[in-house]
Design an enzyme around this catalytic site. Structure first.
Site, PDB file in Angstrom:
ATOM      1  CG  ASP A 153      -4.199   6.029   0.898  1.00  0.00           C
ATOM      2  OD1 ASP A 153      -5.053   5.231   1.293  1.00  0.00           O
ATOM      3  OD2 ASP A 153      -4.065   7.175   1.370  1.00  0.00           O
ATOM      4  CD  GLU A 195      -8.883   4.746  -0.990  1.00  0.00           C
ATOM      5  OE1 GLU A 195      -9.715   4.541  -0.103  1.00  0.00           O
ATOM      6  OE2 GLU A 195      -7.877   5.457  -0.816  1.00  0.00           O
ATOM      7  CG  HIS A 236      -8.374  -0.190   5.693  1.00  0.00           C
ATOM      8  ND1 HIS A 236      -8.350  -0.382   4.323  1.00  0.00           N
ATOM      9  CD2 HIS A 236      -7.833   1.025   5.898  1.00  0.00           C
ATOM     10  CE1 HIS A 236      -7.819   0.668   3.749  1.00  0.00           C
ATOM     11  NE2 HIS A 236      -7.498   1.545   4.682  1.00  0.00           N
ATOM     12  CG  ASP A 237     -10.713   3.256   4.826  1.00  0.00           C
ATOM     13  OD1 ASP A 237     -10.052   3.369   5.870  1.00  0.00           O
ATOM     14  OD2 ASP A 237     -10.246   3.456   3.693  1.00  0.00           O
ATOM     15  CG  ASP A 258      -2.118   0.729   1.217  1.00  0.00           C
ATOM     16  OD1 ASP A 258      -2.129   1.762   0.548  1.00  0.00           O
ATOM     17  OD2 ASP A 258      -3.101   0.291   1.851  1.00  0.00           O
TER      18      ASP A 258
HETATM   19  C1  GLC Z   1      -7.463   6.003   2.369  1.00  0.00           C
HETATM   20  C2  GLC Z   1      -7.221   4.907   3.370  1.00  0.00           C
HETATM   21  C3  GLC Z   1      -7.657   5.375   4.721  1.00  0.00           C
HETATM   22  C4  GLC Z   1      -6.834   6.579   5.102  1.00  0.00           C
HETATM   23  C5  GLC Z   1      -6.929   7.663   4.033  1.00  0.00           C
HETATM   24  C6  GLC Z   1      -5.863   8.691   4.208  1.00  0.00           C
HETATM   25  O1  GLC Z   1      -8.797   6.253   2.165  1.00  0.00           O
HETATM   26  O2  GLC Z   1      -7.870   3.737   2.954  1.00  0.00           O
HETATM   27  O3  GLC Z   1      -7.525   4.367   5.689  1.00  0.00           O
HETATM   28  O4  GLC Z   1      -7.261   7.106   6.322  1.00  0.00           O
HETATM   29  O5  GLC Z   1      -6.753   7.140   2.749  1.00  0.00           O
HETATM   30  O6  GLC Z   1      -4.615   8.158   3.922  1.00  0.00           O
END
Ligand code: GLC
Length: 567
Positions: A236, A296, A354-355, A129
């Site tokens: 990310d 993402e 995880h979010d 990641d």
């Molecule tokens: C992404 C991650 C999340 C994080 C955010 C900032 O959305 O999945 O967990 O808090 O980015 O890095």
């Protein structure tokens, strides 16, 4: 190896399996289409050094569980590790302070190298990641950048003069942008007498991707990890890297609970420069065969997801996560995705991460236990696209309520004052493996509380139970591996004449599969479409026992999912 409790259903799958497990397709990139990716949240997977936090050695210990080449294992093709780099810990690792090292809490670089080697020995690829929209405020780059307006790294982050001063002498922010985690997206720095931008926490300053030196430094990081043998990267909040060069204020929109949703994000993400950057990244990644990347999509549409997808580069969009438990809702969402991607495009399939609240909780329907979870598993693994399975999803792990005093998620801690926020800790509970303290996760008090169901809902007990969610996942994944129609095949929605049923046909060159998903609580009788081969459909997997008989009609039991083939 194969359980002695094997019933008809298992036998049907075993008959369908090839002699040896199917290895990733010859075309290296094609492997990313057929494969299943498993997301490990390292903090919560397995703790071997007794500090209550998971580590790399813990992941290594469970590689055989993930795929040892036999249908007794889960059978996944790749693991994606949420960040494992040194971090200041303000966003559980998503605030990186050194991109080339391993956080001590997870182990050492040699632990990492051992993990990669052992994963590869089992045919499991490793995806890291990379958090490149922002660094930690403690990253040496930012420390140097904030020290002066003229230093070497002064322009590595997005610094701006104030838009004037209030009568009381307070600096005014450069524009109206707000942080996704609540509050303004700008923080005043008294040394530089300027604001810096942060899409997330003030402890996560955004990098200035328009500075070629930043670009070069980040590309170097990508090369470093490729040299260390990783097979791919998850980027990310990929679509937030570039902001409009002039930083104009975003227009406002009505509605939305949070300030962030009350703006149209025209200028703080989705800028055209991203496409060219992706091409540059892919050039580096493509120096080695078969490396994948996945971006993402931070708060974006399915159409944007399709537009950013490229050869070897997938995009997460979260449109399926947003669907309620309804055959129609899923059918509609998938029709929209298929239209956006077209038959040549390749989506991802994500129901949990995880979010977000875990799918087993979102679909939880108390009285029916895990019935919906198994239907959702069938959807996840038979739709057209690369499935991403979130650790614990394979045992139907639910969200775990975390009392205020124990909250770790910084966004949730801030939310009391700044915005309403779903505490993401709930989806990050430690993995329950079996017996022993903390269900085998750790001998120490875990960094987050275990699920209250851990004594019964764990890997060991579900391994022993042929009707468990885990046993179903295993059958499903190995079936998918053995049938190219289910992995790389085309997709066609099938009207089946009942609003509680969602059905579709997957077809590869020489085979077809029909997937019928019952979302309803009532049994229904449906007519199956004619099979492409003209032979009757034959059920090879069902969430229920026994398998439905062959034929052109199906008596679908409540919350039953069935996969048919016609060979
Ligand atoms: C992404 C991650 C999340 C994080 C955010 C900032 O959305 O999945 O967990 O808090 O980015 O890095």
């Amino acid at each position: 190896m194969i359980s002695s409790q094997m019933g008809d259903r298992d036998q049907a799958i075993m008959d369908a399996l090839p002699e040896a497990p199917v290895t990733p397709a010859a075309d290296a990139l094609e492997g990313w289409r057929s494969g299943v990716v498993y997301q490990v949240y390292p903090r919560s997977f397995s703790d071997t050094d007794g500090d209550g936090v998971g580590d790399l050695a813990g992941i290594l210990d469970h590689l055989d569980y993930l795929n040892d080449g036999s249908p007794d294992s889960l059978g996944i093709d790749a693991i994606w590790l949420s960040p494992i780099y040194p971090s200041a810990g303000f966003d559980s690792g998503y605030d990186v302070s050194d991109y080339s090292a391993i956080d001590r809490i997870f182990g050492t670089l040699s632990d990492f190298e051992r993990l990669v080697a052992e994963a590869h020995r089992r045919g499991i690829r490793v995806i890291l990641d990379l958090v490149l929209n922002h660094t930690s405020h403690l990253h040496p780059w930012f420390v140097e950048s904030r020290a002066s307006r003229t230093g070497l790294r002064s322009d590595w982050y997005i610094w701006r003069d104030p838009a004037g001063y209030s009568p009381a002498g307070r600096p005014r922010r450069p524009n109206n942008w707000v942080s996704f985690f609540g509050g303004p997206a700008w923080t005043w720095d008294a040394t530089r007498e300027q604001f810096y931008l942060h899409t997330f926490l003030p402890q996560q300053p955004d990098l200035n991707w328009r500075n070629p030196a930043v670009r070069a430094a980040v590309l170097e990081i990508i090369r470093t990890w490729l040299d260390r043998g990783v097979d791919g990267f998850r980027f990310d909040v990929f679509n937030a890297f570039f902001k409009h060069a002039d930083l104009p204020s975003n227009p406002y929109r009505l509605g939305g609970r949070r300030a962030y949703s009350r703006q149209v994000h025209l200028y703080d993400k989705n800028q055209p420069e991203l496409v060219e950057l992706l091409a540059e990244i892919r050039q580096i990644v493509d120096e080695l065969p078969g490396r994948m990347t996945v971006g993402e999509l931070f708060e974006g549409s399915v159409r944007q997801a399709a537009a950013y997808t490229a050869p070897g580069h997938l995009i997460f969009d979260f449109s399926l996560i947003r669907q309620p438990w309804s055959a129609r809702a899923f059918a509609r969402a998938i029709a929209e995705r298929e239209a956006a991607f077209g038959p040549g495009g390749w989506p991802t399939i994500v129901l949990s991460n995880h979010d977000q609240s875990r799918s087993a909780s979102r679909y939880d329907d108390g009285p029916h236990g895990d019935a919906r979870v198994k239907v959702a598993a069938t959807l996840l693994l038979t739709l057209r696209g690369t499935p991403f399975l979130y650790y614990g999803e394979e045992i139907g792990l639910r969200d775990v309520a975390v009392p205020w005093a124990e909250i770790q998620d910084p966004a949730a801690r801030r939310s009391r004052f700044l915005s309403s926020w779903w505490n993401r800790d709930q989806a990050r509970a430690p993995m329950p493996w079996g017996l022993g303290p903390n269900a085998g996760f750790s001998t120490a008090r875990p960094w987050l509380r275990m699920s209250p169901e851990s004594a019964t809902r764990n890997v060991a007990s579900q391994t022993a139970d042929p009707r468990s969610v885990l046993s179903y996942y295993r059958r499903l994944i190995w079936l998918r591996r053995s049938r190219s129609a289910l992995s790389v095949g085309s997709y066609e929605a099938v009207g089946i004449g009942d609003a509680s049923v969602f059905a579709y046909l997957r077809r590869a060159a020489d085979q077809a599969a029909l997937v019928v998903l019952g979302f309803g609580r009532r049994a229904v009788t449906v007519a199956l479409p004619e099979s492409p081969s003209g032979r009757p459909w034959r059920a090879i997997l069902s969430t229920h026992d026994p398998l439905p008989p062959a034929g052109d009609r199906l008596e679908l039991r409540p919350l039953e999912a069935v996969i048919f083939v016609d060979d």
